[in-house]
Design a protein around this motif. Sequence first.
Motif, PDB file in Angstrom:
ATOM      1  N   ASP A 250       3.777  23.599 -14.490  1.00 60.19           N
ATOM      2  CA  ASP A 250       2.369  24.171 -14.486  1.00 60.19           C
ATOM      3  C   ASP A 250       2.010  22.372 -14.555  1.00 60.19           C
ATOM      4  OD1 ASP A 250       3.449  22.486 -16.246  1.00 60.19           O
ATOM      5  OD2 ASP A 250       2.325  24.665 -17.842  1.00 60.19           O
ATOM      6  N   PRO A 251       0.687  21.977 -14.243  1.00 63.66           N
ATOM      7  CA  PRO A 251       0.377  20.614 -13.823  1.00 63.66           C
ATOM      8  C   PRO A 251       1.243  19.880 -14.842  1.00 63.66           C
ATOM      9  CG  PRO A 251      -1.368  21.795 -13.822  1.00 63.66           C
ATOM     10  CD  PRO A 251      -0.124  22.987 -14.061  1.00 63.66           C
TER      11      PRO A 251
ATOM     12  N   ALA B 251      17.082  31.243 -16.043  1.00 66.37           N
ATOM     13  CA  ALA B 251      15.942  31.330 -14.559  1.00 66.37           C
ATOM     14  C   ALA B 251      16.636  30.154 -14.555  1.00 66.37           C
ATOM     15  CB  ALA B 251      14.508  31.902 -14.542  1.00 66.37           C
ATOM     16  N   PHE B 252      16.169  29.600 -12.844  1.00 65.64           N
ATOM     17  CA  PHE B 252      16.032  27.597 -12.843  1.00 65.64           C
ATOM     18  C   PHE B 252      14.784  27.886 -11.830  1.00 65.64           C
ATOM     19  CE2 PHE B 252      15.860  25.738  -8.660  1.00 65.64           C
ATOM     20  CZ  PHE B 252      16.100  24.136  -8.878  1.00 65.64           C
ATOM     21  N   CYS B 253      14.305  28.286 -12.275  1.00 59.61           N
ATOM     22  CA  CYS B 253      12.308  27.605 -12.225  1.00 59.61           C
ATOM     23  C   CYS B 253      12.071  29.659 -10.888  1.00 59.61           C
ATOM     24  CB  CYS B 253      12.049  27.012 -11.722  1.00 59.61           C
ATOM     25  SG  CYS B 253      10.618  26.564 -11.527  1.00 59.61           S
ATOM     26  N   SER B 254      11.227  30.100 -13.102  1.00 62.47           N
ATOM     27  CA  SER B 254      10.139  30.909 -11.948  1.00 62.47           C
ATOM     28  C   SER B 254       8.961  31.322 -11.488  1.00 62.47           C
ATOM     29  CB  SER B 254       9.981  32.046 -12.672  1.00 62.47           C
ATOM     30  OG  SER B 254       9.076  31.296 -14.302  1.00 62.47           O
ATOM     31  N   GLY B 255       8.941  29.724 -10.819  1.00 62.73           N
ATOM     32  CA  GLY B 255       7.849  29.561 -10.122  1.00 62.73           C
ATOM     33  C   GLY B 255       6.804  29.126 -10.830  1.00 62.73           C
ATOM     34  N   TYR B 256       5.404  28.932 -10.154  1.00 64.16           N
ATOM     35  CA  TYR B 256       4.088  28.597 -10.924  1.00 64.16           C
ATOM     36  C   TYR B 256       4.247  28.998 -11.884  1.00 64.16           C
ATOM     37  CZ  TYR B 256       0.337  24.597 -10.685  1.00 64.16           C
ATOM     38  OH  TYR B 256      -0.904  24.152 -10.657  1.00 64.16           O
ATOM     39  N   ASP B 257       3.068  28.350 -12.985  1.00 59.37           N
ATOM     40  CA  ASP B 257       2.776  29.125 -14.074  1.00 59.37           C
ATOM     41  C   ASP B 257       1.151  29.617 -13.452  1.00 59.37           C
ATOM     42  OD1 ASP B 257       1.712  30.034 -16.105  1.00 59.37           O
ATOM     43  OD2 ASP B 257       1.584  28.475 -17.543  1.00 59.37           O
ATOM     44  N   LEU B 258       0.838  31.271 -13.251  1.00 55.45           N
ATOM     45  CA  LEU B 258       0.198  31.335 -12.702  1.00 55.45           C
ATOM     46  C   LEU B 258      -1.182  31.657 -13.925  1.00 55.45           C
ATOM     47  CD1 LEU B 258       1.552  35.083 -11.713  1.00 55.45           C
ATOM     48  CD2 LEU B 258       0.788  32.739 -10.127  1.00 55.45           C
ATOM     49  N   ALA B 259      -0.370  31.429 -14.874  1.00 56.04           N
ATOM     50  CA  ALA B 259      -1.911  31.760 -15.507  1.00 56.04           C
ATOM     51  C   ALA B 259      -2.762  29.861 -15.541  1.00 56.04           C
ATOM     52  CB  ALA B 259      -1.276  31.337 -17.783  1.00 56.04           C
ATOM     53  N   ALA B 260      -1.863  28.773 -15.356  1.00 52.00           N
ATOM     54  CA  ALA B 260      -2.498  27.860 -14.477  1.00 52.00           C
ATOM     55  C   ALA B 260      -3.192  27.632 -13.882  1.00 52.00           C
ATOM     56  CB  ALA B 260      -1.676  26.716 -14.167  1.00 52.00           C
ATOM     57  N   LEU B 261      -3.846  29.050 -12.391  1.00 52.11           N
ATOM     58  CA  LEU B 261      -4.080  29.543 -11.316  1.00 52.11           C
ATOM     59  C   LEU B 261      -5.903  29.546 -12.634  1.00 52.11           C
ATOM     60  CD1 LEU B 261      -1.667  31.480  -9.302  1.00 52.11           C
ATOM     61  CD2 LEU B 261      -2.207  28.887  -9.383  1.00 52.11           C
ATOM     62  N   ASP B 262      -5.468  30.122 -12.395  1.00 57.52           N
ATOM     63  CA  ASP B 262      -7.421  30.603 -14.220  1.00 57.52           C
ATOM     64  C   ASP B 262      -8.006  29.030 -13.883  1.00 57.52           C
ATOM     65  OD1 ASP B 262      -6.135  33.292 -13.337  1.00 57.52           O
ATOM     66  OD2 ASP B 262      -5.908  32.434 -15.556  1.00 57.52           O
TER      67      ASP B 262
ATOM     68  N   PRO C 200      -3.601  24.074  -6.744  1.00 55.43           N
ATOM     69  CA  PRO C 200      -2.074  23.230  -7.477  1.00 55.43           C
ATOM     70  C   PRO C 200      -1.337  23.096  -6.552  1.00 55.43           C
ATOM     71  CG  PRO C 200      -2.365  26.352  -7.108  1.00 55.43           C
ATOM     72  CD  PRO C 200      -3.661  25.283  -6.823  1.00 55.43           C
ATOM     73  N   ASP C 201      -0.774  23.190  -5.713  1.00 49.93           N
ATOM     74  CA  ASP C 201      -0.017  23.039  -4.556  1.00 49.93           C
ATOM     75  C   ASP C 201       0.455  21.709  -4.138  1.00 49.93           C
ATOM     76  OD1 ASP C 201      -1.704  24.085  -2.957  1.00 49.93           O
ATOM     77  OD2 ASP C 201      -0.447  25.713  -2.031  1.00 49.93           O
TER      78      ASP C 201
ATOM     79  N   PHE D  12      12.231  31.744  -7.675  1.00 51.77           N
ATOM     80  CA  PHE D  12      11.125  31.613  -6.972  1.00 51.77           C
ATOM     81  C   PHE D  12       9.650  31.284  -7.014  1.00 51.77           C
ATOM     82  CE2 PHE D  12      11.595  36.737  -9.677  1.00 51.77           C
ATOM     83  CZ  PHE D  12      12.827  36.169  -8.380  1.00 51.77           C
ATOM     84  N   GLY D  13       8.941  31.339  -5.306  1.00 50.40           N
ATOM     85  CA  GLY D  13       7.472  30.670  -4.997  1.00 50.40           C
ATOM     86  C   GLY D  13       8.178  29.542  -5.813  1.00 50.40           C
ATOM     87  N   ALA D  14       7.294  28.571  -6.108  1.00 47.63           N
ATOM     88  CA  ALA D  14       7.386  26.781  -6.392  1.00 47.63           C
ATOM     89  C   ALA D  14       8.653  26.426  -6.547  1.00 47.63           C
ATOM     90  CB  ALA D  14       6.294  26.192  -7.351  1.00 47.63           C
ATOM     91  N   GLY D  15       9.487  27.199  -7.524  1.00 45.67           N
ATOM     92  CA  GLY D  15      11.028  27.554  -7.736  1.00 45.67           C
ATOM     93  C   GLY D  15      11.714  27.492  -6.764  1.00 45.67           C
ATOM     94  N   CYS D  16      11.920  28.205  -5.283  1.00 49.19           N
ATOM     95  CA  CYS D  16      12.645  28.379  -4.679  1.00 49.19           C
ATOM     96  C   CYS D  16      12.244  27.262  -3.552  1.00 49.19           C
ATOM     97  CB  CYS D  16      12.082  29.922  -3.968  1.00 49.19           C
ATOM     98  SG  CYS D  16      13.117  29.646  -1.918  1.00 49.19           S
ATOM     99  N   GLU D  17      10.882  26.496  -3.282  1.00 50.45           N
ATOM    100  CA  GLU D  17      10.585  25.459  -2.950  1.00 50.45           C
ATOM    101  C   GLU D  17      10.694  24.055  -3.168  1.00 50.45           C
ATOM    102  OE1 GLU D  17       6.807  23.293  -0.806  1.00 50.45           O
ATOM    103  OE2 GLU D  17       6.462  24.878  -1.920  1.00 50.45           O
TER     104      GLU D  17
END
Length: 261
Positions: free
Chosen positions: A29-30, A62-73, A82-83, A109-114
């Motif tokens: 997240d940010p 998890a390594f990193c499950s991605g970007y916190d979707l709650a922060a997208l609101d 956010p990216d 996943f997602g940002a974690g994959c990147e």
Amino acid sequence: MERGIHIEDRPDGVRALTIANPRKRNALDPGLLDDLMAALRKPRGDGARVRALLLRGDGNDAFCSGYDLAALDTISAAGPLPDEQLQRVLEALEAHDAPSVAYVNGPAFGAGCELACACDLRVGDERAVFSMPPAKLGFVYAPEGLSRVAGLVGPSRAKRMFFLAERLTARIALDAGLLDELHSEAGAAAAVDALCAGLASGAPLAIAGMKRGFRWLGSPLRTAEERAELERLRRASYRSADAREGRAAFMEKRPPRFTGQ
């Protein structure tokens, strides 16, 4: 671990960065991205160089499950996406003088994959899973991320990952090029530590210059200025104390003692 980016500076020059967000499977997240940027820029307390970076996720979930979707609101129509912050952090990771290793011990996943793709090398155990789910979430992924993934697995495999949100298990990820090494769960941590120690034992100036060379090769915009900077680094490396030490150690059949000078 408490939420944050935890820094461990080891005596051999390895800096281990652990992503901890236990309630959200180490999602970014940010605030965590700010912390990761600060950790990349932070000098060692003893004044020595950071010679290798290890990125890993806290715990076994998890390594990193991605970007916190709650922060997208919180995204506004005219505000930054956010990216944009994610890309700045990943560019700083790629531009860091020290080589980086991602230890993928679970979903990336997602940002974690990147994030894993932005590291120089990736080591996984049997729990590793890679996925890019933006097509299932309804947004267009940043072209930098598309490029990072495609650069490792090729355009066709990358399109399948992004268009179908395919999940690549550890063995498939190894065959596809997302992982450089795959180990058992029991042996992976030791293998990662050995790899990082090996990277940290190299001549820092030489590795930093070659990292820039690889970035230059992969860039679609190879400017004359970038080429000149790379040439300057190469020339400086040949005249460095580390180069003299490397030659002497080779002739004397002993391990080199590099200082980064």
